[in-house]
Design a protein around this motif. Sequence first.
Motif, PDB file in Angstrom:
ATOM      1  N   GLY A  71       2.382  13.804  16.445  1.00 47.63           N
ATOM      2  CA  GLY A  71       1.891  13.073  17.600  1.00 47.63           C
ATOM      3  C   GLY A  71       0.807  12.083  17.281  1.00 47.63           C
ATOM      4  O   GLY A  71       0.202  11.510  18.192  1.00 47.63           O
ATOM      5  N   GLN A  72       0.543  11.872  15.990  1.00 44.12           N
ATOM      6  CA  GLN A  72      -0.496  10.919  15.615  1.00 44.12           C
ATOM      7  C   GLN A  72       0.077   9.504  15.542  1.00 44.12           C
ATOM      8  O   GLN A  72       1.147   9.279  14.998  1.00 44.12           O
ATOM      9  N   MET A  73      -0.695   8.566  16.091  1.00 35.54           N
ATOM     10  CA  MET A  73      -0.265   7.167  16.081  1.00 35.54           C
ATOM     11  C   MET A  73      -0.392   6.597  14.677  1.00 35.54           C
ATOM     12  O   MET A  73      -1.402   6.808  14.006  1.00 35.54           O
ATOM     13  N   PRO A  74       0.616   5.878  14.189  1.00 37.45           N
ATOM     14  CA  PRO A  74       0.558   5.344  12.830  1.00 37.45           C
ATOM     15  C   PRO A  74      -0.426   4.182  12.731  1.00 37.45           C
ATOM     16  O   PRO A  74      -0.815   3.579  13.733  1.00 37.45           O
ATOM     17  N   VAL A  75      -0.823   3.871  11.524  1.00 41.86           N
ATOM     18  CA  VAL A  75      -1.659   2.700  11.271  1.00 41.86           C
ATOM     19  C   VAL A  75      -0.754   1.468  11.222  1.00 41.86           C
ATOM     20  O   VAL A  75       0.204   1.436  10.455  1.00 41.86           O
ATOM     21  N   MET A  76      -1.064   0.488  12.051  1.00 38.51           N
ATOM     22  CA  MET A  76      -0.228  -0.710  12.134  1.00 38.51           C
ATOM     23  C   MET A  76      -0.991  -1.927  11.638  1.00 38.51           C
ATOM     24  O   MET A  76      -2.210  -2.016  11.746  1.00 38.51           O
ATOM     25  N   ALA A  77      -0.248  -2.902  11.115  1.00 37.32           N
ATOM     26  CA  ALA A  77      -0.851  -4.110  10.558  1.00 37.32           C
ATOM     27  C   ALA A  77      -1.262  -5.070  11.668  1.00 37.32           C
ATOM     28  O   ALA A  77      -0.730  -5.028  12.784  1.00 37.32           O
ATOM     29  N   LEU A  78      -2.187  -5.949  11.329  1.00 43.58           N
ATOM     30  CA  LEU A  78      -2.689  -6.917  12.299  1.00 43.58           C
ATOM     31  C   LEU A  78      -2.030  -8.282  12.178  1.00 43.58           C
ATOM     32  O   LEU A  78      -2.191  -9.122  13.061  1.00 43.58           O
ATOM     33  N   SER A  79      -1.298  -8.510  11.101  1.00 40.58           N
ATOM     34  CA  SER A  79      -0.644  -9.800  10.915  1.00 40.58           C
ATOM     35  C   SER A  79       0.612  -9.617  10.076  1.00 40.58           C
ATOM     36  O   SER A  79       0.731  -8.641   9.331  1.00 40.58           O
ATOM     37  N   PRO A  80       1.574 -10.532  10.205  1.00 39.38           N
ATOM     38  CA  PRO A  80       2.837 -10.384   9.466  1.00 39.38           C
ATOM     39  C   PRO A  80       2.642 -10.591   7.970  1.00 39.38           C
ATOM     40  O   PRO A  80       1.801 -11.388   7.538  1.00 39.38           O
ATOM     41  N   PHE A  81       3.435  -9.886   7.193  1.00 37.58           N
ATOM     42  CA  PHE A  81       3.393 -10.006   5.734  1.00 37.58           C
ATOM     43  C   PHE A  81       4.712 -10.622   5.274  1.00 37.58           C
ATOM     44  O   PHE A  81       5.787 -10.186   5.702  1.00 37.58           O
ATOM     45  N   PRO A  82       4.673 -11.644   4.435  1.00 39.43           N
ATOM     46  CA  PRO A  82       5.903 -12.308   3.983  1.00 39.43           C
ATOM     47  C   PRO A  82       6.929 -11.326   3.435  1.00 39.43           C
ATOM     48  O   PRO A  82       6.601 -10.451   2.634  1.00 39.43           O
ATOM     49  N   GLY A  83       8.156 -11.492   3.907  1.00 37.75           N
ATOM     50  CA  GLY A  83       9.253 -10.664   3.434  1.00 37.75           C
ATOM     51  C   GLY A  83       9.349  -9.305   4.080  1.00 37.75           C
ATOM     52  O   GLY A  83      10.252  -8.523   3.742  1.00 37.75           O
ATOM     53  N   GLU A  84       8.448  -8.978   5.025  1.00 40.94           N
ATOM     54  CA  GLU A  84       8.437  -7.648   5.620  1.00 40.94           C
ATOM     55  C   GLU A  84       8.569  -7.681   7.140  1.00 40.94           C
ATOM     56  O   GLU A  84       8.181  -6.741   7.820  1.00 40.94           O
ATOM     57  N   VAL A  85       9.102  -8.761   7.699  1.00 41.46           N
ATOM     58  CA  VAL A  85       9.239  -8.893   9.146  1.00 41.46           C
ATOM     59  C   VAL A  85      10.705  -8.691   9.523  1.00 41.46           C
ATOM     60  O   VAL A  85      11.594  -9.348   8.984  1.00 41.46           O
ATOM     61  N   ASP A  86      10.936  -7.773  10.454  1.00 40.96           N
ATOM     62  CA  ASP A  86      12.310  -7.476  10.865  1.00 40.96           C
ATOM     63  C   ASP A  86      12.910  -8.574  11.728  1.00 40.96           C
ATOM     64  O   ASP A  86      14.081  -8.935  11.581  1.00 40.96           O
ATOM     65  N   ILE A  87      12.113  -9.104  12.662  1.00 34.70           N
ATOM     66  CA  ILE A  87      12.616 -10.087  13.629  1.00 34.70           C
ATOM     67  C   ILE A  87      11.589 -11.207  13.762  1.00 34.70           C
ATOM     68  O   ILE A  87      10.401 -10.954  13.934  1.00 34.70           O
TER      69      ILE A  87
END
Length: 522
Positions: A71-87
Motif C-alpha cells: 500500500g505504499q506509494m511509489p517514488v515517481m519522477a518529476l520530469s521525463p527521461f529520454p527513451g523512457e516515456v510510454d506515451i
Amino acid sequence: MKDAAPSHGIISLAILAMGGEGGGVLADWLVDLAEHNGHWAQTTSVPGVAQRTGATVYYIEMYPQASSPSGQMPVMALSPFPGEVDIVLASELMEAGRALQRGLVDADKTTFIASSHRVYSMTERTAMGDGRVDEAKLLAGAQAAARQFISADFSELAEQAGSLIAPALYGALAACERLPFSRAQFEASIERSGVGVKTSLKAFAAGFDAAMQVLHPTAALTTTPITTTPTTTSEAAKPLHAAVGKKLKDLARSLEDAFAPSSHEVIALGLTRLADYQDVNYAALYARRLQDLALALASSALVPALSEEILREGARHLALWMSYEDTVRVADLKTRRTRFERVNQEVNLTSSQLLDIHEFMHPRLEEIADTLPAGLGRWLLASPKARALVGHFTQKGRVVQTSSLGGFLLLYFVASLRRIRPVSLRYQTEQHRIDAWWLQAIHLLPAHADLALEVLRGQQLVKGYGDTHARGWLHFEKLMATLPRLHQLPDAANRLSALRKAALADDSGQALDQALQQLAPA
C-alpha cells in the motif's frame, strides 16, 4: 495489431502543448482518470520559452495500486527521461519535432500522438527567406522514431466541435488503448470536471474516431464525422474583373486581355493589396508597370511557359515591394478591427473577460524622417541639431497599449498619414528603387530572360522596416552589383539564384559575402 497497455510498473506520459491549448486540463484529466480507477498519479509541468506562446511540457506518471501490496506509494519522477516515456502527446507539429529532439520518443517503447497542424515558431517567422520547417520530414521522422504513431489535424477537429485541442488529443489517447482504461472511464473524467463538458465530449469523440481511422482504416466510425464545407471555385478560375472589388473592376477589365488566365489570380491579389495599402490610383500604377512588362515579353518571343512564369513572379514581387512596410502601414495593421478579432480568437477570449494588448514601439530617427514630406525628411537627416533633438526622444522604445483609447488614437493618427504618403521621403525613395529594379528586369528580357526572372525574385531580400529593411537592401544592392559580371557567364541565372539563397540564409550577410568571393573575376 494494437499495442497492449502496460500492466506492471509505472506508466509515463509527456504532453507538449502551448499556452491556451488546454494542456494543463488534459494533465488534470489523466490524473483524475488514474486516481478514480485504482492508480496513484502525479503530474508536473515545465514551462518553455515565450517565443512558443508559453510552450510547456506536462509530465504524468501513474502506477497501479494493486502492484504495491504494502500500500505504499511509489517514488515517481518529476520530469521525463529520454527513451523512457510510454506515451507522448504533441499539440502541434513543431512540438512533435521538439519531442523528437529531446529524445522522448523511443522506437521500441513510445506511442506518439501528434496533431499535424502548424503554429510557426519565431525563428520560422523572422527568417529572411522561407524559414518554415519541412512538414513532410517532421511527419516521416515521427513515424520512424515511434513504436506507434498517430497523427491527424486534431486542432481542426476541436475547432469544429467548438472546443480546445486537449479533448481531441484525449480521445486519440483513449483510442490507442495504451492505458488500462475504457472509453467510458476516459469520458467520465471529462464529466467530473464539470466545465465545458458537452463540447469537450464532442471533441473527444472526434479525436477518438480520427485515431481509430489511423489505427484501423477500414473500421466504421462510432460517431457521425464532422465535415467541412466543400471548397468553392478558386479565384484562378474566375475572370480577372470578377476576382476584385467593385472599385477595381474597370482597372481589372483593362488588364484581362493582356495577361494569360494563369496570371489572373496573382494580379487580382496584387490589385486588391495595393488598393488597400494606398488607393485605386496606386493600384493603377501597379497595372501600368505590369503592362510595360507584358509588352516587353510580347516582343521577346519567349516560350509561353517561361513568359507566364515571368508574369506571375513579376506581378507577385512587384505587389510585395510596392506595399513596403513603413510606420503608416504598421500603425494601420495594428489598429484594424480584424486584427483585434484575430487576437481575441487566438486567446479564446470570452464575453466575461477583458484583454489588454501592449505593443513595443521603437521608431528610429530614420523612420520618422521617412514618414515626413520628402523635403522636410531630408532636412531632418541632414541637420545635426535637428537629429540631436529628435534623437533624444527616440533613444528608448515605449510600450503602447493599443487596446486603450489613448494608445489606439495615437496609432490611428499615424495610420491616417496614408493620405500624405505619396509625398513622403520613403515613398519617393522606394518608387525610385522599384523603377530601377523593374526596368533592369525588362532590359534583360530579350537576351537573358532566365536572368531577368531571377532579378525579379531578388525582391525577396527587400522586406520589413528599420534595421531588417536596411540589411535586406544592402544585400539586394550587392546582388544587383554582380549583374555586369554575370552577363558573361552561361549559367548567370543559376549563379544569381545561388547568391539570393545565400543572402537569405543569415541576417549577418556572411554567407552572401562568401558566395560573392567565389564568383569568377570579371
